[in-house]
Enzyme design. Structure first.
Site: not given
Length: 253
Positions: A148, A161
Site C-alpha cells: 500500500s 497498518y
C-alpha cells in the site's frame, strides 16, 4: 481470451473472496492460468470458482486463513494435490484497522500483523520451493506482494497498518536479493485509494466517515485496475522484474 504469458501458468491468489483478490483471479483465469483461490469465506470462494469455471477457466476454491499455520499448510497440500507446483503467487490478503495509537487496540495490531505480514510470510514459506524449482527449469516464476502507499505515505491513526505495509514492502526488497539470483521475480504493488471491502472493517465512526469523504472527493481506483497491473507485471519477459509499482487515482496527490 488466453494470454500467451498467462496460459498454462498455475497461480495462487490469497484474499480471493472479494476486491483485488477476486478481480486478479478473474483476470488470470481469463488469461488461461489455473487459479487456486484462497480466503476464509468458503461461500464466496465457491461462487467465484463456479463463475470462473462457467466462463471456461480453471479455478480451485481452497478455504484458508493466512493467520493459521495449519490452515495454510492444508491449503498448500490441497493446491499441490490438484495442480502440482505453483509458478505465480499473489499475496493479497490484508486488513486495515485504523485507530489512534492511544486507543491501545492490541486486538487490531495483532490481527494486522498476523494477516498483512506474518500471513504473507506463511504463504511465501508454503510456495517458495515451487517458485525456485519452476525457475530452475527455465520457466517464469513470480511472487507478487500487494502492499500500500501507506508503506511510505503517512496517515494519522494508520500507524500500525502503515508499519505492516512498510514491512511487507521491505520484505519484498530483501527477498529479491535471495530469490532474484534463483530467477524468481519478486514484485510489490502499492495501491492508493481503491474501492474494496477494507473500509468496512473500520470500527471507528470518525475514521470511517473521514475515509468515506475521501472516496467522495477522489474518484478511486477499482479492484480491476489493480488486477490489470498485476497481470501486466507477471506477463513481462522472465528477465524483467517490475520490482515496485505505485498506482494512484489521478486526483490523489
Amino acid at each position: 481470451m488466453n494470454h500467451p504469458a498467462l496460459a498454462a501458468r498455475t497461480a495462487v491468489v490469497t484474499g480471493a473472496a472479494s476486491g483485488m483478490g477476486a478481480a486478479t483471479a478473474r483476470l488470470l483465469a481469463a488469461g488461461g492460468a489455473r487459479v487456486a483461490l484462497l480466503a476464509r469465506r468458503t461461500d464466496r470462494l465457491d461462487a467465484l470458482a463456479a463463475e470462473l469455471t462457467a466462463a471456461g477457466g480453471q479455478a480451485l476454491a481452497v478455504t484458508a486463513d493466512v493467520t493459521d499455520q495449519a490452515s495454510v499448510d492444508a491449503a498448500a497440500k490441497a493446491v499441490h494435490h490438484a495442480y502440482g507446483r505453483v509458478d505465480l503467487v499473489v499475496n493479497n490478503a490484508g486488513v486495515m484497522l485504523p485507530n489512534p495509537l492511544s486507543a491501545a487496540r492490541l486486538d487490531e495490531w495483532t490481527r494486522m500483523i498476523d494477516t498483512n505480514l506474518t500471513g504473507a510470510l506463511r504463504v511465501i514459506r508454503a510456495f517458495t520451493p515451487d517458485l525456485t524449482a519452476v525457475a530452475a527449469e527455465g520457466r517464469t516464476a513470480d511472487l507478487v506482494n500487494v502492499s500500500s502507499i501507506a508503506s511510505h505515505v503517512l496517515f494519522p491513526d494508520y500507524a500500525v497498518y502503515g508499519a505492516t505495509k512498510a514491512a511487507l514492502t521491505q520484505l519484498s526488497a530483501a527477498l529479491r536479493t535471495e530469490l532474484g539470483p534463483c530467477d524468481v521475480r519478486v514484485s510489490t504493488i502499492e495501491p492508493g485509494l481503491t474501492d474494496t471491502e477494507l473500509p468496512g472493517h473500520i470500527d471507528n465512526p470518525e475514521l470511517r466517515e473521514q475515509l468515506g469523504a475521501m472516496f467522495t472527493a477522489i474518484p478511486a481506483l477499482a479492484a480491476e485496475d489493480i488486477a490489470d497491473l498485476v497481470a501486466y507485471t507477471v506477463s513481462r519477459p522472465r528477465h524483467v522484474n517490475l520490482r515496485q509499482s505505485i498506482v494512484l487515482p489521478t486526483r490523489q496527490a
